[in-house]
Motif scaffolding. Structure first.
Motif, PDB file in Angstrom:
ATOM      1  N   ILE A 187      -2.297  -4.456  18.220  1.00 26.19           N
ATOM      2  CA  ILE A 187      -1.808  -6.142  17.005  1.00 26.19           C
ATOM      3  C   ILE A 187      -0.856  -5.892  17.430  1.00 26.19           C
ATOM      4  O   ILE A 187       0.583  -5.276  17.590  1.00 26.19           O
ATOM      5  CB  ILE A 187      -2.164  -5.539  15.684  1.00 26.19           C
ATOM      6  N   LEU A 188      -0.822  -7.449  18.147  1.00 25.31           N
ATOM      7  CA  LEU A 188       0.409  -7.971  18.328  1.00 25.31           C
ATOM      8  C   LEU A 188       0.961  -8.679  17.048  1.00 25.31           C
ATOM      9  O   LEU A 188       0.948  -9.614  16.526  1.00 25.31           O
ATOM     10  CB  LEU A 188      -0.098  -9.309  19.811  1.00 25.31           C
ATOM     11  N   HIS A 189       2.819  -8.100  16.755  1.00 26.79           N
ATOM     12  CA  HIS A 189       3.508  -8.607  15.811  1.00 26.79           C
ATOM     13  C   HIS A 189       3.559  -9.549  16.010  1.00 26.79           C
ATOM     14  O   HIS A 189       4.917  -9.743  16.982  1.00 26.79           O
ATOM     15  CB  HIS A 189       4.015  -7.085  15.225  1.00 26.79           C
ATOM     16  N   LYS A 190       3.591 -10.386  15.718  1.00 32.80           N
ATOM     17  CA  LYS A 190       3.721 -11.963  15.641  1.00 32.80           C
ATOM     18  C   LYS A 190       5.037 -12.194  13.394  1.00 32.80           C
ATOM     19  O   LYS A 190       6.361 -12.500  13.725  1.00 32.80           O
ATOM     20  CB  LYS A 190       2.868 -13.402  15.128  1.00 32.80           C
ATOM     21  N   LYS A 193       2.359 -11.446   7.952  1.00 36.54           N
ATOM     22  CA  LYS A 193       1.073 -11.476   7.142  1.00 36.54           C
ATOM     23  C   LYS A 193      -0.205 -11.946   7.995  1.00 36.54           C
ATOM     24  O   LYS A 193      -0.958 -11.533   7.896  1.00 36.54           O
ATOM     25  CB  LYS A 193       1.058 -13.374   6.776  1.00 36.54           C
ATOM     26  N   ASN A 194       0.711 -11.853   9.624  1.00 31.04           N
ATOM     27  CA  ASN A 194      -0.502 -12.014  10.513  1.00 31.04           C
ATOM     28  C   ASN A 194      -0.814 -10.562  11.157  1.00 31.04           C
ATOM     29  O   ASN A 194      -2.127 -10.984  11.154  1.00 31.04           O
ATOM     30  CB  ASN A 194       0.559 -12.554  11.995  1.00 31.04           C
ATOM     31  N   THR A 195       0.218  -9.376  10.735  1.00 30.03           N
ATOM     32  CA  THR A 195       0.071  -8.507  11.186  1.00 30.03           C
ATOM     33  C   THR A 195      -0.750  -7.942  10.042  1.00 30.03           C
ATOM     34  O   THR A 195      -1.956  -6.964  10.031  1.00 30.03           O
ATOM     35  CB  THR A 195       1.015  -7.232  11.272  1.00 30.03           C
ATOM     36  N   LEU A 196      -0.990  -8.172   8.756  1.00 30.20           N
ATOM     37  CA  LEU A 196      -1.628  -7.629   7.396  1.00 30.20           C
ATOM     38  C   LEU A 196      -3.203  -8.048   7.402  1.00 30.20           C
ATOM     39  O   LEU A 196      -4.072  -7.060   7.658  1.00 30.20           O
ATOM     40  CB  LEU A 196      -1.351  -8.134   5.992  1.00 30.20           C
ATOM     41  N   ASN A 197      -3.383  -8.993   8.153  1.00 32.00           N
ATOM     42  CA  ASN A 197      -4.712 -10.064   7.947  1.00 32.00           C
ATOM     43  C   ASN A 197      -5.661  -8.874   9.791  1.00 32.00           C
ATOM     44  O   ASN A 197      -6.424  -8.579   9.712  1.00 32.00           O
ATOM     45  CB  ASN A 197      -4.365 -10.854   8.560  1.00 32.00           C
ATOM     46  N   LEU A 199      -4.323  -5.873  10.114  1.00 31.05           N
ATOM     47  CA  LEU A 199      -4.995  -4.175   9.717  1.00 31.05           C
ATOM     48  C   LEU A 199      -6.198  -4.265   8.972  1.00 31.05           C
ATOM     49  O   LEU A 199      -7.307  -3.613   9.496  1.00 31.05           O
ATOM     50  CB  LEU A 199      -4.110  -4.339   8.670  1.00 31.05           C
ATOM     51  N   ILE A 200      -6.058  -5.318   8.168  1.00 26.61           N
ATOM     52  CA  ILE A 200      -7.230  -5.835   7.586  1.00 26.61           C
ATOM     53  C   ILE A 200      -9.131  -5.830   8.019  1.00 26.61           C
ATOM     54  O   ILE A 200      -9.495  -4.969   7.414  1.00 26.61           O
ATOM     55  CB  ILE A 200      -7.287  -6.909   6.280  1.00 26.61           C
ATOM     56  N   GLY A 201      -8.486  -6.051   9.138  1.00 28.22           N
ATOM     57  CA  GLY A 201      -9.461  -6.497  10.327  1.00 28.22           C
ATOM     58  C   GLY A 201     -10.156  -5.411  10.864  1.00 28.22           C
ATOM     59  O   GLY A 201     -10.892  -5.145  10.888  1.00 28.22           O
ATOM     60  N   PHE A 202      -9.460  -4.544  10.649  1.00 36.40           N
ATOM     61  CA  PHE A 202      -9.525  -3.355  11.737  1.00 36.40           C
ATOM     62  C   PHE A 202      -9.929  -2.060  10.326  1.00 36.40           C
ATOM     63  O   PHE A 202     -10.007  -1.026  10.312  1.00 36.40           O
ATOM     64  CB  PHE A 202      -8.854  -2.169  12.235  1.00 36.40           C
ATOM     65  N   GLY A 203     -10.605  -2.736   9.527  1.00 41.67           N
ATOM     66  CA  GLY A 203     -10.792  -1.525   8.298  1.00 41.67           C
ATOM     67  C   GLY A 203      -9.955  -1.070   7.572  1.00 41.67           C
ATOM     68  O   GLY A 203      -9.840  -0.453   6.587  1.00 41.67           O
ATOM     69  N   LEU A 204      -8.187  -1.641   7.450  1.00 41.16           N
ATOM     70  CA  LEU A 204      -7.492  -1.045   6.556  1.00 41.16           C
ATOM     71  C   LEU A 204      -6.413  -1.976   6.181  1.00 41.16           C
ATOM     72  O   LEU A 204      -6.031  -2.879   5.975  1.00 41.16           O
ATOM     73  CB  LEU A 204      -6.224  -0.387   7.920  1.00 41.16           C
ATOM     74  N   GLU A 205      -7.119  -1.683   4.947  1.00 37.24           N
ATOM     75  CA  GLU A 205      -6.996  -2.595   3.683  1.00 37.24           C
ATOM     76  C   GLU A 205      -5.871  -1.739   2.659  1.00 37.24           C
ATOM     77  O   GLU A 205      -5.948  -1.028   1.880  1.00 37.24           O
ATOM     78  CB  GLU A 205      -8.420  -2.875   2.686  1.00 37.24           C
ATOM     79  N   PRO A 206      -4.856  -2.089   2.475  1.00 33.03           N
ATOM     80  CA  PRO A 206      -3.072  -1.751   2.182  1.00 33.03           C
ATOM     81  C   PRO A 206      -3.251  -1.180   0.156  1.00 33.03           C
ATOM     82  O   PRO A 206      -2.675  -0.540   0.064  1.00 33.03           O
ATOM     83  CB  PRO A 206      -1.562  -2.250   2.558  1.00 33.03           C
ATOM     84  N   PHE A 207      -4.670  -1.999  -0.136  1.00 34.34           N
ATOM     85  CA  PHE A 207      -4.555  -2.557  -1.267  1.00 34.34           C
ATOM     86  C   PHE A 207      -5.566  -1.744  -2.132  1.00 34.34           C
ATOM     87  O   PHE A 207      -5.412  -2.083  -3.324  1.00 34.34           O
ATOM     88  CB  PHE A 207      -4.045  -4.517  -1.397  1.00 34.34           C
TER      89      PHE A 207
END
Length: 222
Positions: A187-190, A193-197, A199-207
């Motif tokens: 994940i290229l961190h910018k 918000k971008n990184t959170l989205n 991660l969610i796309g990879f199935g890692l939903e923090p909430f």
């Protein structure tokens, strides 16, 4: 094509992801102004010495004696060191995000970072990174430096995860590309918000997730 795998491990950079960069060009420019140093001269000497410092081959004091204290100064080396350390700032949202993901998904967290020993140790303890990071594969500890592919292989060996189980959060595209060559997804961190989205796309939903997800398969796009 879609493959199904399970994410067990995050590789994370420190500078530019969890914290501000430790000693970047902006910090050096500020130091030159603060201490009335010739910025160009310091930059030239910095570039000659800093990679060796990040590889753990010289100490911070040795680096500073070559980059800054190569002639008599009207300020102390310790004052300059303190200025360097104070340049580090946390990114609270990212620290919270990685901590939450570790707890929710029982992830292994490994830092893969290019940092000199004294700066790295200060940042680890100042911002309590050891509270949630399991392994520190720092260039000055292992005497390997990104983009050297061996540092990624060493990190894999240390965490004992297969590359397909690893996500790597990094703000330098070339390092992401190198890790991908050995099967590590990146994940290229910018920004947060971008990184959170991503991660969610990879199935890692923090909430919403917890450790029970490790009994499920997470769908990733290959």
């Amino acid at each position: 094509m879609r493959t199904r795998t399970r994410i067990t491990t995050l590789f994370v950079d420190i500078g530019g992801v969890l914290l501000s960069d430790g000693w970047d060009r902006n910090a050096r420019k500020s130091a030159a102004q603060q201490f009335n140093i010739n910025h160009q001269e310091m930059e030239e000497r910095h570039h000659i010495n800093f990679e060796t410092y990040e590889l753990g081959k010289i100490s911070l004091d040795t680096y500073l004696k070559s980059a800054v204290f190569y002639k008599k100064r009207n300020f102390a080396l310790e004052d300059f060191r303190s200025f360097m350390f104070a340049a580090s700032k946390p990114y609270p949202e990212m620290l919270s995000l990685i901590t939450t993901l570790k707890e929710k998904y029982c992830l292994k967290i490994a830092v893969v970072s290019n940092e000199g020993r004294e700066l790295n140790e200060y940042r680890i303890h100042k911002f309590k990174l050891e509270d949630f990071v399991d392994s520190f594969i720092s260039s000055s500890f292992v005497h390997l430096r990104k983009p050297d592919m061996d540092i990624f292989q060493m990190a894999i060996d240390i965490v004992q995860s297969t590359p397909s189980e690893i996500l790597y959060i990094e703000n330098q595209p070339v390092f992401i590309q190198n890790a991908e060559q050995i099967g590590i997804r990146g994940i290229l961190h910018k920004n947060y918000k971008n990184t959170l989205n991503e991660l969610i796309g990879f199935g890692l939903e923090p909430f919403s997730a917890d450790c029970n997800v490790l009994n499920q398969e997470i769908t990733l796009i290959a």
